[in-house]
Design an enzyme around this catalytic site. Structure first.
Site, PDB file in Angstrom:
ATOM      1  N   HIS A   1      -4.413   1.288  -2.090  1.00 14.16           N
ATOM      2  CA  HIS A   1      -3.839  -0.790  -1.775  1.00 14.16           C
ATOM      3  C   HIS A   1      -5.000  -0.599  -0.250  1.00 14.16           C
ATOM      4  O   HIS A   1      -5.434  -0.175  -0.134  1.00 14.16           O
ATOM      5  CB  HIS A   1      -2.375  -0.753  -2.363  1.00 14.16           C
ATOM      6  CG  HIS A   1      -2.071  -0.883  -3.673  1.00 14.16           C
ATOM      7  ND1 HIS A   1      -0.506  -0.460  -3.710  1.00 14.16           N
ATOM      8  CD2 HIS A   1      -2.388  -1.518  -4.709  1.00 14.16           C
ATOM      9  CE1 HIS A   1       0.099  -0.678  -4.939  1.00 14.16           C
ATOM     10  NE2 HIS A   1      -2.089  -1.154  -5.543  1.00 14.16           N
TER      11      HIS A   1
ATOM     12  N   ASP B   1      -4.233  -1.876   1.787  1.00 19.84           N
ATOM     13  CA  ASP B   1      -3.612  -2.707   3.142  1.00 19.84           C
ATOM     14  C   ASP B   1      -3.381  -1.693   4.121  1.00 19.84           C
ATOM     15  O   ASP B   1      -3.209  -1.185   5.058  1.00 19.84           O
ATOM     16  CB  ASP B   1      -2.296  -3.520   3.430  1.00 19.84           C
ATOM     17  CG  ASP B   1      -1.562  -2.868   2.197  1.00 19.84           C
ATOM     18  OD1 ASP B   1      -2.177  -2.468   1.246  1.00 19.84           O
ATOM     19  OD2 ASP B   1       0.287  -2.839   2.149  1.00 19.84           O
TER      20      ASP B   1
HETATM   21 ZN   LIG Z   1       1.617  -1.325   1.277  1.00 23.12          ZN
END
Ligand SMILES: [Zn+2]
Length: 295
Positions: free
Chosen positions: A58, A60
């Protein structure tokens, strides 16, 4: 702590990102967007990175790979770098590695993770991965220092061993009929684990077990437990309870959802869940020392 926000950066928190210094090595975990600049602010150079560990793909946890990898090459880091990430995300890794044109100058070994187990052994640590529970394949990481021996001065004196003989005994295992075991005790190796983006699962428990320092996500507060399990995350109370049951000495909570205002509430909930060791609610650019050896 290079960044401590989940999903989106905020005015006070960068996307995720962490550098662990372990003896002479640097391990970069989950570089989100903006990690390169956070490294600058934290006084971390590209040269400090020997290994990169990505829990899952993902943004982030991985968008910073493009910048960090290019910086490693721009700075012509004089040692090879190894990257671990879920094997199922190979195409994401390749896209990030080759996001734009640049000149490759540093050997970067791709070491995808496809199951639980040992990834690397060095004199300073064994690195393991364990599967977590998240909508995309996610692995947590653990470093275990090999056990050592602690010499016991009173017993050495009793056997008349002193000076250079101590070193000889340590190297050879015995000296004049005295064995190393008779004059020393086991010094337990230190343990660190990095647990991101997961529901409670066996992997969390395995990774956290007996950790001196545990960095773990607590995206949500306990009142949002249903949301947490839907999206594959932990609450502060779940993280605190898991750390308590695992005998963690220093707990670092991080990866906070932007929806909450007061960071202290994460600590209160982890404490209420039984955790009574040292606790840090992570903030960007804070340094957390590995606790001193317990005995
Ligand atoms: Zn995360």
């Amino acid at each position: 702590m290079l960044g401590t926000a989940s999903q989106v950066p905020t005015r006070h928190r960068n996307h995720n990102g962490y550098l662990l210094r372990w003896d002479g090595e640097g391990l970069l975990f989950d570089p989100g967007e903006g990690t390169q600049r956070q490294m600058l602010r934290a006084g971390v150079a590209a040269h400090d990175i020997d290994r990169i560990c990505v829990t899952h793909f993902h943004g982030d946890h991985s968008l910073g790979l493009a910048g960090v990898i290019q910086r490693i090459n721009l700075d012509q880091v004089p040692h090879p770098v190894t990257a671990h990430y879920p094997a199922s995300g190979q195409r994401f890794f390749e896209r990030l590695r080759y996001a734009t044109a640049y000149r490759e100058t540093v050997p970067l070994t791709e070491a995808p993770v496809s199951g639980d187990g040992v990834l690397a052994r060095t004199p300073a640590y064994t690195l393991e991965a364990h599967r977590l529970s998240h909508p995309v394949e996610s692995y947590g990481y653990r470093l275990i220092e090999p056990d050592g021996r602690r010499m016991l001065p009173a017993l050495l004196a009793e056997h008349g061993i002193a000076g250079p003989d101590v070193g000889r005994l340590q190297r050879e295992g015995s000296l004049n009929g005295v064995t190393l075991d008779e004059v020393s005790e086991t010094r337990r190796g230190q343990r660190f684990a990095f647990v991101m983006d997961t529901r409670l699962c066996a992997g969390v428990r395995t990774l956290a077990e007996g950790c001196d320092l545990l960095v773990i996500e607590s995206t949500f507060l306990d009142e949002d437990e249903r949301l947490a399990s839907e999206h594959g995350h932990l609450t502060a109370g779940q993280a605190g309870r898991a750390a308590h049951e695992a005998g963690v000495r220093h707990l670092v909570l991080t990866h906070f959802s932007q929806r909450y205002g007061d960071p202290d509430e994460f600590e209160r909930q982890a404490r209420a869940a039984g955790f009574d060791g040292e606790l840090t609610v992570a903030a960007d650019l804070v340094r957390v020392p590995l606790p001193k050896r317990s005995g």
